[in-house]
Design a protein around this motif. Sequence first.
Motif, PDB file in Angstrom:
ATOM      1  N   UNK A  52      75.278-101.453 -15.613  1.00 39.83           N
ATOM      2  CA  UNK A  52      76.130-102.048 -14.474  1.00 39.83           C
ATOM      3  C   UNK A  52      77.665-101.401 -14.585  1.00 39.83           C
ATOM      4  N   UNK A  53      78.143-100.984 -15.738  1.00 43.07           N
ATOM      5  CA  UNK A  53      79.545-100.482 -16.014  1.00 43.07           C
ATOM      6  C   UNK A  53      79.621 -99.235 -15.320  1.00 43.07           C
ATOM      7  N   UNK A  54      78.720 -98.379 -15.522  1.00 40.24           N
ATOM      8  CA  UNK A  54      78.921 -97.088 -15.008  1.00 40.24           C
ATOM      9  C   UNK A  54      78.484 -97.222 -13.460  1.00 40.24           C
ATOM     10  N   UNK A  55      77.815 -97.846 -12.997  1.00 42.53           N
ATOM     11  CA  UNK A  55      77.429 -98.257 -11.521  1.00 42.53           C
ATOM     12  C   UNK A  55      78.825 -98.681 -11.134  1.00 42.53           C
ATOM     13  N   UNK A  56      79.379 -99.605 -11.536  1.00 38.77           N
ATOM     14  CA  UNK A  56      80.832-100.091 -11.006  1.00 38.77           C
ATOM     15  C   UNK A  56      82.044 -98.919 -11.269  1.00 38.77           C
ATOM     16  N   UNK A  57      81.874 -98.279 -12.101  1.00 36.05           N
ATOM     17  CA  UNK A  57      82.893 -97.197 -12.093  1.00 36.05           C
ATOM     18  C   UNK A  57      82.855 -96.401 -10.966  1.00 36.05           C
ATOM     19  N   UNK A  58      81.569 -95.840 -10.570  1.00 34.47           N
ATOM     20  CA  UNK A  58      81.314 -94.799  -9.639  1.00 34.47           C
ATOM     21  C   UNK A  58      81.417 -95.420  -8.364  1.00 34.47           C
TER      22      UNK A  58
ATOM     23  N   UNK B 116      83.565-111.376  -6.406  1.00 36.02           N
ATOM     24  CA  UNK B 116      84.066-111.488  -7.744  1.00 36.02           C
ATOM     25  C   UNK B 116      82.885-112.363  -8.509  1.00 36.02           C
ATOM     26  N   UNK B 117      82.433-113.431  -8.254  1.00 39.24           N
ATOM     27  CA  UNK B 117      81.290-114.153  -9.133  1.00 39.24           C
ATOM     28  C   UNK B 117      80.163-113.314  -9.351  1.00 39.24           C
ATOM     29  N   UNK B 118      79.773-112.612  -8.276  1.00 43.07           N
ATOM     30  CA  UNK B 118      78.390-111.740  -8.574  1.00 43.07           C
ATOM     31  C   UNK B 118      78.855-110.579  -9.410  1.00 43.07           C
ATOM     32  N   UNK B 119      80.016-110.011  -9.485  1.00 47.40           N
ATOM     33  CA  UNK B 119      80.274-108.872 -10.453  1.00 47.40           C
ATOM     34  C   UNK B 119      80.392-109.541 -11.671  1.00 47.40           C
ATOM     35  N   UNK B 120      80.830-110.720 -11.989  1.00 49.60           N
ATOM     36  CA  UNK B 120      80.757-111.395 -13.240  1.00 49.60           C
ATOM     37  C   UNK B 120      79.424-111.602 -13.711  1.00 49.60           C
ATOM     38  N   UNK B 121      78.569-112.133 -12.829  1.00 44.26           N
ATOM     39  CA  UNK B 121      77.324-112.282 -13.339  1.00 44.26           C
ATOM     40  C   UNK B 121      76.669-111.177 -13.780  1.00 44.26           C
ATOM     41  N   UNK B 122      76.790-109.966 -13.249  1.00 38.88           N
ATOM     42  CA  UNK B 122      75.907-108.692 -13.158  1.00 38.88           C
ATOM     43  C   UNK B 122      76.567-107.974 -14.501  1.00 38.88           C
ATOM     44  N   UNK B 123      77.816-108.297 -14.893  1.00 39.57           N
ATOM     45  CA  UNK B 123      78.760-107.479 -15.806  1.00 39.57           C
ATOM     46  C   UNK B 123      77.971-106.961 -16.999  1.00 39.57           C
ATOM     47  N   UNK B 124      76.974-107.948 -17.459  1.00 39.87           N
ATOM     48  CA  UNK B 124      76.099-107.717 -18.898  1.00 39.87           C
ATOM     49  C   UNK B 124      75.055-106.888 -18.556  1.00 39.87           C
ATOM     50  N   UNK B 125      74.461-106.544 -17.402  1.00 34.69           N
ATOM     51  CA  UNK B 125      73.390-105.887 -17.483  1.00 34.69           C
ATOM     52  C   UNK B 125      73.556-104.295 -17.687  1.00 34.69           C
TER      53      UNK B 125
ATOM     54  N   UNK C  29      70.365-101.804  -8.354  1.00 33.91           N
ATOM     55  CA  UNK C  29      70.147-101.309  -7.241  1.00 33.91           C
ATOM     56  C   UNK C  29      71.476-100.197  -7.068  1.00 33.91           C
ATOM     57  N   UNK C  30      71.243 -98.889  -6.762  1.00 33.54           N
ATOM     58  CA  UNK C  30      72.360 -97.964  -6.518  1.00 33.54           C
ATOM     59  C   UNK C  30      72.105 -96.829  -5.469  1.00 33.54           C
ATOM     60  N   UNK C  31      71.107 -97.388  -4.544  1.00 39.98           N
ATOM     61  CA  UNK C  31      70.629 -96.223  -3.432  1.00 39.98           C
ATOM     62  C   UNK C  31      70.988 -96.985  -1.921  1.00 39.98           C
ATOM     63  N   UNK C  32      71.018 -95.992  -1.342  1.00 39.64           N
ATOM     64  CA  UNK C  32      70.927 -96.255   0.112  1.00 39.64           C
ATOM     65  C   UNK C  32      72.635 -96.597   0.393  1.00 39.64           C
ATOM     66  N   UNK C  33      72.943 -97.849   0.889  1.00 42.27           N
ATOM     67  CA  UNK C  33      74.052 -98.327   1.323  1.00 42.27           C
ATOM     68  C   UNK C  33      74.996 -98.933  -0.147  1.00 42.27           C
ATOM     69  N   UNK C  34      73.983 -99.051  -1.051  1.00 43.83           N
ATOM     70  CA  UNK C  34      74.545 -99.786  -2.454  1.00 43.83           C
ATOM     71  C   UNK C  34      75.071 -98.545  -3.074  1.00 43.83           C
TER      72      UNK C  34
END
Length: 267
Positions: free
Chosen positions: A244-250, A232-241, A177-182
């Motif tokens: 996610x890495x590109x979404x987290x970068x931007x 922190x925990x949610x980011x760790x849980x999502x890290x392998x999807x 999910x990378x739309x709207x507020x996300x």
Amino acid sequence: MNAAALLPTLAVSAAAVAALMLATFAVGLRVGRHSVVDAAWGAAFVLVAAACVLTATGDPVRVWLLFGLTAVWGVRLAVHIGRRGRGKGEDPRYERLLSRAPGNPHLYALRIVYLLQGALVLLVALPVQAAAHTTAPLGPLAALGVLVWLAGFVFESAGDAQLARFKRDPANRGRIMDRGLWAWTRHPNYFGDACVWWGLFLVALDGSWWVLLTLPAPLVMTYLLTRGSGQRLLDEHMAGRPGWAEYARRTSAFVPLPPKRGSGGPR
């Protein structure tokens, strides 16, 4: 503020939260998942705010305002989490936690999950409890607090609604999910939550500088949302999807910021 008058509020709040957590623990045992405690989190704050109304000695306008703000936030959160978890299995966070339990995992959950969360509720809600005994009328700082609360509530509610709508579309299965507020923050719900509690702190602080002693309360809530069981925990849980890495970068981790350039923006 009369410090002695605060003691009954603390006692009634503690009793109400303990009863709720024990009842939720019984429900968790029956349904076979301790993640039911997440829905009790918001409800516990509503009980604390109700205890403040019952034991208040301060300005009734402030007391009822704080009750209303806390109740609206807590009920919405409890209903949202309850609906989200309906029909699902145990949350992976609790599975990992209980896999390390020494001895009986259920008794471990009672101590580390339910009673610890109950204690955190009482700590985070300290400004609301203290403000129940502030006799001064509302002033400009309370108005600012309501605005901060409103901004946080809208941000949190809108973020949750956008994510729920995204997940309901089968075409989005497996996507980030990378739309709207996300698109502006990876955790709009957590950011909004933090604003809600800073807003409540400002309303409580208005009229009594003694409430500054409860400053650790919003700081603890912000820490929980960023470095504790939230971001922190949610980011760790999502890290392998995938993606996610590109979404987290931007995308900003917490405070909303425009997406970084050169990433193509939200898909």
